[in-house]
Structure formats: structure tokens, C-alpha cells
Design a protein around this motif. Structure first.
Motif, PDB file in Angstrom:
ATOM      1  N   ASP A 243       0.828  -1.205   0.013  1.00  0.00           N
ATOM      2  CA  ASP A 243       0.028  -0.047  -0.187  1.00  0.00           C
ATOM      3  C   ASP A 243       0.936   1.253   0.225  1.00  0.00           C
ATOM      4  OD1 ASP A 243      -2.074   1.820   0.371  1.00  0.00           O
ATOM      5  OD2 ASP A 243      -1.821   1.737   2.634  1.00  0.00           O
ATOM      6  N   SER A 246       1.356   3.222   3.433  1.00  0.00           N
ATOM      7  CA  SER A 246       2.019   2.687   4.388  1.00  0.00           C
ATOM      8  C   SER A 246       3.464   3.103   4.324  1.00  0.00           C
ATOM      9  CB  SER A 246       1.913   1.095   4.526  1.00  0.00           C
ATOM     10  OG  SER A 246       2.650   0.722   3.318  1.00  0.00           O
ATOM     11  N   GLN A 249       3.751   6.067   6.140  1.00  0.00           N
ATOM     12  CA  GLN A 249       3.481   5.888   7.663  1.00  0.00           C
ATOM     13  C   GLN A 249       4.604   5.146   8.468  1.00  0.00           C
ATOM     14  OE1 GLN A 249      -0.219   3.946   6.765  1.00  0.00           O
ATOM     15  NE2 GLN A 249      -1.264   5.082   8.128  1.00  0.00           N
ATOM     16  N   ALA A 250       5.638   4.614   7.538  1.00  0.00           N
ATOM     17  CA  ALA A 250       6.951   3.997   7.910  1.00  0.00           C
ATOM     18  C   ALA A 250       7.921   4.958   8.167  1.00  0.00           C
ATOM     19  CB  ALA A 250       7.257   2.913   7.069  1.00  0.00           C
ATOM     20  N   GLU A 477       4.070   0.257  14.431  1.00  0.00           N
ATOM     21  CA  GLU A 477       3.751  -0.617  13.139  1.00  0.00           C
ATOM     22  C   GLU A 477       2.435  -0.858  13.132  1.00  0.00           C
ATOM     23  OE1 GLU A 477       6.640  -3.359  11.865  1.00  0.00           O
ATOM     24  OE2 GLU A 477       8.010  -1.646  11.763  1.00  0.00           O
ATOM     25  N   TYR A 479      -0.031   0.764  11.787  1.00  0.00           N
ATOM     26  CA  TYR A 479      -0.550   0.943  10.351  1.00  0.00           C
ATOM     27  C   TYR A 479      -0.794  -0.194   9.708  1.00  0.00           C
ATOM     28  CZ  TYR A 479       4.103   1.253   9.079  1.00  0.00           C
ATOM     29  OH  TYR A 479       5.568   0.798   8.984  1.00  0.00           O
ATOM     30  N   ARG A 480       0.135  -1.216  10.259  1.00  0.00           N
ATOM     31  CA  ARG A 480      -0.038  -2.400   9.097  1.00  0.00           C
ATOM     32  C   ARG A 480      -1.107  -3.140   9.535  1.00  0.00           C
ATOM     33  NH1 ARG A 480       5.328  -3.459   6.994  1.00  0.00           N
ATOM     34  NH2 ARG A 480       7.019  -2.458   8.077  1.00  0.00           N
ATOM     35  N   TRP A 483      -7.995  -2.405   9.469  1.00  0.00           N
ATOM     36  CA  TRP A 483      -9.019  -1.276  10.135  1.00  0.00           C
ATOM     37  C   TRP A 483      -9.697  -2.166  11.400  1.00  0.00           C
ATOM     38  CZ3 TRP A 483     -14.096  -2.168  10.892  1.00  0.00           C
ATOM     39  CH2 TRP A 483     -14.771  -2.570   9.989  1.00  0.00           C
ATOM     40  N   TYR A 486      -7.094  -3.096  14.148  1.00  0.00           N
ATOM     41  CA  TYR A 486      -6.598  -1.898  14.788  1.00  0.00           C
ATOM     42  C   TYR A 486      -7.671  -1.530  15.778  1.00  0.00           C
ATOM     43  CZ  TYR A 486      -5.123   2.948  15.403  1.00  0.00           C
ATOM     44  OH  TYR A 486      -4.449   3.913  16.140  1.00  0.00           O
TER      45      TYR A 486
END
Lengths: 526, 526
Positions: A243, A246, A249-250, A477, A479-480, A483, A486
């Protein structure tokens, strides 16, 4: 779609000097964002680090030669965003003031959206040109950069860092998906206003509805505008399962160009470092002629006005209205102005092509700043404690000014419907009502009361990433996760199912027992 | 329930010297927490601030007279928590080693819960005694404290600050509702392990289920244990509509006794300042006899062992097992030991009543720390880069050690089932496998690489609150929202209702139109 091989790569310059210290590869965002990046690059250079900057050959702001960095110039056609945005703002003002139809305004918005999409397509092309240029990439690899420093308002540096497997540091306020916090920190829409929604952290029910809607619509719009370009690019080099967002976000560190004097308090993350106002510095002495003009204002002081770099020229009727209002004040006015001299200009008003804005804002005689609300200008006004009359035009400008208004340090006017009377009234209100100045000076005191200067903080953390080859221990991490994981939806569904199962089993057992007992009683009775 | 007037208030001491600088009212938590508070009090004193400490007359740790603070002593019966906890830990070890029934273990847990409830009841009594003592309160008001500094492991300081309307600063790791972040920052249970659950930030599905359940159960337990006392207290002085926990959430600053070398990365808030390891300092030279002993270890180095202040005495069979394992090692061992000398003690092991733990951990010959996992000891081990063999006993100790284990810097053993062989094997593994030391030294480098010493950071922010009379701009007031507003549930329900309404209206209109058209056709046909 970003297709390879259809653009000619001409490597105009590639010179990476062997400077002691760290090696930083910078992929900047052109335009006003470059002003911020340049401050950091110069500071890195002064600390003995060697910096290379990736730039398109037709960059508006990023010079090819500099004493502070070496350039990696990519020859790619179709830039000149400056002209577009400049003419766009002028047309926007014209259309709004002439009260043209909603359809005209809508098509202008669509034009802006298309331009952004085109800008990101071009970034993706630039990255492909770089990655396909084996000689260039070999040279970059051999340089062994310690980190990639980028402004994630475009994704070029993000993809480059991932490709090179080098730590990634952001100089950031916006990612390609909007305000940067929303990309990594929990952002409850109940008290975190989505920037551009012009709301505060204290919202009524219907303001919360608006915040929610603006967020959902904007997120959709961002994804639609930029998604296809980056998806194709990322898919091409890292596989379709990656993605693109991502990779943003990393990032190891987010050097955020705000602080909590500017921003409302909200959740944040350990790898977010606040450096708001890092570009601000104490005022230097003014050039003699300007100092004389300022000094001549006496006890009344001066007003300075600048609408930033994007406004090439304001419509004549508008400048006449503004000048007429200025003419009625006892203050002196220094106005950064392009175009024809307003017919109503007073003797107290000095038109200038360019002004030492920071030095003027820091001058003890400056009473008021008439500004468009760009982040840099607002930060400088906070730093020097000068209240604002805001004439916002585009992008985040209305929202930036709204933040100052919520703190009682600014008054906002609608530039599209402004008249001399409205303008004069606003100027007088902010000049004469002490609360505006007191509130802005309070913000200034809070902003300056930090254990370490924002720029030094930024440098410390950039060098931290050099020393430790990243900052993985500060980065979640999360964001991996999908949803539903999460937000623990899967866990709650599972627990609910277990509870239901237990209840059903219990009921079944009870029914079974009852049935047996009834059967026995029946048999007995029979 | 905390009822007034049934306890005799004897104000033993109340002397607030007129020192230049700020005035700080400290309401500490007794026991090992006081060790941390004392460090900050001494630092505040050395910077010219005047500090008053509220203490019960029978405090275990907080001395009445000190060169660093004046005392406000409240005479209240029924303390001596130290004895209880000390004997509790001894009994816990005894019971677990003897493999007594689950019921025995459960009743021990209930005893602990009751003791905590009693501790909080006592705090509420102390606060009532203070607030009802008009002479004392007048004196406190006249002193015009700049802020209340408290450890919110009890709520005394929180209520006092709200009553006096003075800014509130926390020296914190736990509130009365458990880990402090959970009280103010969003804490997604999908990647934020609830402390005591012994999990990391990378959880499997069933670990996430466990985290969720532990959180829910613990929250319920905390509320049940402490809620009634504080509800009654808060209701009495501020009215029944005030939620006691909202007073905690309203603190200006949270000086958190962790950092993200110790803690896993997770969301945080602008008014949370990390000062983990603020109590650590470079090692000083050892006393001569100890230095000679350490030096005699040669290339093998020394192991130090301490199980903290709570363990009065370990069972004899246990100390024999530990001593027997130590005896087989080429290292020298310094063991902080109370009680009888183990029969299996080797020549290489020195028993001591007390040890300069920080100086020993910082000695270049120290190879290994055998520890119970109290936060202070773990932070000191991180600071000096010494790997740990952990023998956790109670409270957060298993979880603290688990954090180090997850970083490959510690090995954890079950003290209740330990044998000499298991212990020896663990010691040898951590001594001989270089990764343990390398990992801990990596943590040490990360921990020490900060722009400002943690204690200085804490002092800066305490003085910031003095200078600006609070830190409201860093604090969200989102905790005032009902949960359904905080999570935007009301907004989503509203928007869903609007969508449904539009859909139903559309359907109704279509049906109505169809009906009319059909009717007309019918009429035509007829």
C-alpha cells in the motif's frame, strides 16, 4: 499511471562532495515549502553534513547551484506550477468579486484538483526517471546516504527512501493525504478539527457533523487525486501488495512544522517532533530608509501588509479599497505590493516590491500584520507577538487564521467582498482593542518558552537518526493492521460470539433437562 | 465512605519558609514512589524553590525534617503499609512454593485488594482532615503555592489542587485507575499492551483478546476498589455532578517516569513529558572494601543481586537454591540479602545489607543484574547497560521485566518454582550469550541520547507551569465529553438517520409517482 521510458532523463548535475559528517539526500516540495526546507538544509550544512537535493530542471524556487547543497537535477517537462497557482489565485479573486456563478467557482476548484493530480503524476515520473537511471542510482547507492529528508506533500522522497532502504525523515505539515497527524496519530474527530474545516477543538454537535463530513469527503478526494499515480509507482517497484500510503506511515521521524501554540492540543506519537517556528529568528536592523520610514510613525507605529508570494496582482478595485482604508489611519503602512499604484493611496503608505518581513515583524514599532495566513507568516507573527488582520485566499490560509482568531489574536475578513469601511473598521478594532495584542504576545511567550530552539531540536533528531540508523523504537507498526484489528472489532465480535455461544449452550442444556424431566414425569403419569 | 470529624487532626509541623523562587506543595505517594519524588524535590530545592510536603505522621519513608522541604504532617492512625506489603510478599512466595490451593492464592489477592482500598480510604481521610482544618487551609492559601506536585497513585494531591484552584503537575506512572497513559491518551488495545498483561506491541489475535479482557477486568476492579472513596470525597467538596476521575484528567502536566526505550511506542499527548530514568546518574567510586571485592573478580566480573525493598526475607530453601547456583560461577556475586546466611553460599558471594546499587551497576566489571523488576532498578540497568536475570514478585514487576525480555535484554524466571539448575542455566545464558549485553547496551545508548537530561526536562516543565500559571494550551478537555460524543457515535447515528430519511423519502416519492401513473393508466384503460 506512471509509465517508464517515455521521458528523456538528462542528468544535468550530480556532484556529491566528500564532506565529513552525515550524508543527507533531500527530496523537497517545490514552492513555498522549499523556504522551510532550505532553512534546515543550511543548518545541516553549517554542522558539517553534506546535502544533495533532488530537483526538477525547471524548478521555480530550488536553485541548481548553492553553497549549501549539491543538486541532482532531473530534466522533466511540464512544470511551472508557480505561474498556474499565481494566475489561479488572481482568477479566484476576480471571479469571487464579480460574483460569478457557482458553476464557474466549481470549475475553478476542479482545475485546482486536476493541477494537483498533474503535479503528483510529474513527481512519479521524476522518481521513475531516477530509478531507471542505473548510473545515477549506482552513484546514489555508493554515496551511502544516512537518511532521506523529504516533505511528504509529495511522495518522491518516500518512494526513494524505501527503494534505497535508507531511514526516512519528514519535514512535514501535510502528506499527500492532508494534515500529517491524521496519517499516524489517533485523531478523534470529536475534538480534533480537520484542517480546512475552520473549526476549533471545542465543537458543537453540528460542527462535529461538519468536521466528520469534511474529513470523509477530503480523504476520498485525496485518494482519488493522488492514489492512482502512487499506486502504480509503488506497485511497479515493490509489488502490488504494498500500500503506497503505508510507506509514508513507516517514516522514522516526523519533524512537524507546528507546535501547540499554533495547533490545538491533540493526540500525537513518540516519533513526532515539533519544530513549529523553526524558521523564525530575532529581528535584524532594518535598511536605513525603511528604518527612517518606520521611525517617522511616532507613537502610532506601523502596519505591515503582505499577501505572500502567490498573489501576482490584486484587482484594481480591491487595492483601491484597501489603500483608501489605510489612508485614513494615523499609522504608517508598509505594503508589499505588485501591480499598479492604487489611486486612493495615502501619504502614510509605502509600497514595496519586497520587504524584510521577519525584521519588520520584530520591530518594536510594528502594531499590526495584514496577512494572507500562510503558515510561515502566521508563525512569524506568533514569534514576534504581532496581531493579525487576515485576508485568506487559498489552501490552508483560512484555517491557519481561524486558529489565531480562536485565540483572540486575529480578525479575519473576506477578501472577496471587502470594502474600505469594513477593512478600516477591522484595522481599527485590532489596533485599538488591547486584547488582540495581549493574546498574541501571550502566544509569543508560550511559543518561545521551550527548553531548546525548534531548529536545534530538529537538527538533534536528524542526527539522532544518523547515529542510530533510524528511530524504530519510537515508531509503531500499527498502520500495518487491517482497520477491524486496529479498532479491536474482531476481538469484540469474537468475545460476543463466545458470550452468545455460552448463553445458547446454557439455554440448550436447560431445555434439554426440562424436556427430560417432563418426559420422565409423563412416563410416571402414564 | 470518608466521613468527617471522626479523626483527630494534630498538626505536628507547618512551617513554610519564605524562599525566593516558586512555592510547590507536594502530596506524595509513600513507599518506593517517594524515592522518585525525593529526587525532584531535592532538585527543586537546589534551584531555589520552596517545597512543602504533606505526609502522614507514621509515614514509612517520608521523614518529617529535611533540609530540602518543610513538612505538613497529618496525624492519622492505621498506616504501616510497609509491614503489610513486606509480609505479603513473603507469604506469597511461601504459599506459591508450597503449592497451596488456588483458593489460598485467591484470598491472598483479595487481601491485597482490600489493603489498597484501605490505603485510598486513608488518603481520603487525610484530605478531609486537611480541608476541615481551617487554620491549616488558611495558612496554605496565604502561602500562595504556584502548583501542586503529586503522584496520582493516590488522589490526595489531585483533590487538594482542585480545592485550592492551583495548577496540578503529576510525577506519574500510575493513576488510581492503573497505567497513566490510559487515563488521557487514546490507547488502542490492538497494539498498546495494558501493563500487567505482559504483552508487547506486536500481539497475536488471542493475545489481543487477552489484552482486551485484562483491560476491561482491571478497569472494573480499579473503579470498584478506589471509586467509592474518591466519589464520596469529591461529591462532598465539589458536588455530586463532578466525576472524581475527571479531576485527574485535568492535570496540567504529566511528568511520566518512563521513556520509549522502556515503554513500547504508543499514542501520547502534548502535556505528557517523558522523564524516564531521571533518577539515574553516572556511577561514583565504590567504598574501598567493595571496590577491592569487585576488582578481585578479574576478567569474569561481578553479578549483583537485589530484590528491592519489599522482600524482608526469602524462604530458606529458596536462598539455598540461589546461593548454590551462584557458587558454581567464576564471577563474584554481591547479594543484597536479609535473613539467615544460606548454607550453600560459595566463597565468591558477598552478602550485604545495603548496596550502592547505581554505583555498582555503573562499574565496568558488572556483568549481570539479578533483579525483581521494580521500575527504578530496571531504569538503572538500562542507563548503565547491564542485562538482567529477573525474579519478579508482585505489582508491575513481571510486566517491567517482560518489556526488557521483548528487547532481548533480560531473561525472566519464576521465583516460585526456581531450582539451582534453572537459575544457573539462566545466569550462564545471559552471561555467555553476547546478545543480552549488546541489546541492553543498545537500549542504554538510545536512552542516553536525548537533547536534555530527563531531570532537567522535568524541572523545565515544572517551572514552565510556574511561569505561565498552568499549561492549558497543551491540555485537551476531551475527557469532559460523554463517550458517545468522544467516539463520534452520535454524529454517525445522525448521518445514518439522514441517509435513511433521504432513502425512505425517495422510495416514498417513487412509490407515490408509480401509484399515480398506474392509477392514470387504469383510468385510461377503463
Amino acid at each position: 499511471m506512471c509509465l517508464p521510458g517515455i521521458f528523456i532523463v538528462t542528468l544535468l548535475t550530480l556532484s556529491i562532495p566528500a564532506v565529513h559528517g552525515g550524508k543527507v539526500l533531500v527530496y523537497p516540495q517545490d514552492g513555498s515549502h522549499w523556504i522551510n526546507m532550505k532553512v534546515i538544509i543550511e543548518a545541516l550544512h553549517s554542522r558539517g553534513h553534506s546535502v544533495s537535493v533532488v530537483r526538477p530542471s525547471d524548478s521555480w524556487y530550488i536553485k541548481e547551484t548553492s553553497p549549501h547543497y549539491s543538486s541532482i537535477t532531473i530534466d522533466i517537462p511540464g512544470g511551472a506550477d508557480e505561474e498556474f497557482f499565481s494566475s489561479f489565485v488572481s482568477r479566484q479573486i476576480q471571479i469571487q468579486r464579480e460574483g460569478k456563478s457557482a458553476w464557474t467557482r466549481f470549475s475553478l476548484d476542479m482545475e485546482l484538483k486536476d493541477r494537483f493530480s498533474e503535479m503528483h503524476r510529474r513527481v512519479c515520473e521524476m522518481v521513475i526517471q531516477m530509478l531507471e537511471n542505473k548510473q545515477l542510482m549506482q552513484s546514489i547507492r555508493e554515496t551511502k546516504y544516512d537518511l532521506v529528508l523529504t516533505d511528504p506533500a509529495n511522495g518522491g522522497g518516500v518512494v526513494l527512501a524505501h527503494y534505497l532502504n535508507v531511514p526516512l525523515v519528514f519535514n512535514v505539515r501535510w502528506t499527500i493525504h492532508g494534515e500529517a497527524h491524521f496519517a499516524i496519530a489517533p485523531s478523534p474527530l470529536s475534538y480534533v478539527p480537520f484542517p480546512v474545516a475552520e473549526l476549533t477543538d471545542n465543537m458543537s454537535f453540528f460542527q462535529r457533523v461538519r468536521n466528520f463530513l469534511v474529513y470523509v469527503i477530503r480523504q476520498h478526494l485525496y485518494k482519488q487525486t493522488v492514489g492512482p499515480h502512487y499506486s502504480a509507482l509503488v506497485s511497479r517497484y515493490f509489488g502490488p501488495e504494498v500500500d503506497y500510503f503505508s510507506l509514508f506511515q513507516a517514516a522514522d521521524l516526523w519533524l512537524m512544522r507546528v507546535d501547540f501554540v499554533f495547533e490545538f492540543p491533540r493526540p500525537t506519537m513518540p516519533n513526532v517532533i515539533y519544530m513549529g517556528g523553526f524558521q523564525c529568528k530575532p529581528a535584524k536592523a532594518l535598511p536605513q530608509d525603511l528604518e527612517e520610514f518606520v521611525h517617522s510613525s511616532g507613537e502610532h507605529g506601523v502596519i505591515i501588509m503582505s499577501l505572500g508570494t502567490l498573489v501576482a496582482q490584486l484587482p484594481r478595485d480591491l487595492t483601491d479599497e484597501l489603500a483608501a482604508a489605510f489612508a485614513q489611519l494615523p499609522q504608517k503602512v508598509i505594503w508589499r505590493h505588485k501591480g499598479d499604484r492604487p489611486t486612493t493611496l495615502g501619504n502614510n503608505t509605502l509600497l514595496v516590491d519586497w520587504m524584510p518581513q521577519n525584521d519588520l515583524l520584530g520591530h518594536p514599532k510594528t502594531r499590526l500584520f495584514v496577512a494572507h495566513g500562510g503558515t510561515n507568516g502566521v508563525q512569524e507573527a506568533i514569534y514576534h507577538g504581532v496581531p493579525i488582520v487576515g485576508l485568506p485566499l487559498i489552501f490552508d490560509q483560512p484555517d491557519n487564521l481561524h486558529k489565531m482568531k480562536a485565540r483572540g489574536a486575529a480578525k479575519i475578513l473576506d477578501i472577496f467582498t471587502i470594502s474600505r469601511d469594513i477593512f478600516l473598521q477591522a484595522l481599527q478594532e485590532v489596533l485599538n482593542e488591547p486584547s488582540y495584542r495581549m493574546n498574541m504576545q501571550r502566544l509569543s511567550r508560550l511559543h518561545r518558552d521551550v527548553p531548546m530552539e525548534p531548529l536545534d531540536t530538529a537538527l538533534f533528531w536528524i542526527e539522532f537518526v544518523m547515529r542510530h540508523k533510524g528511530a524504530a523504537h519510537l515508531r509503531t507498526e500499527s498502520y500495518r493492521m487491517p482497520w477491524y484489528s486496529y479498532h479491536s472489532v474482531d476481538v469484540m465480535v469474537f468475545l460476543l460470539a463466545v458470550v452468545l455461544l455460552i448463553m445458547l449452550t446454557t439455554v440448550a442444556i436447560i431445555r434439554c433437562l426440562c424436556f427430560r424431566m417432563c418426559s420422565r414425569q409423563k412416563i410416571k403419569h402414564e
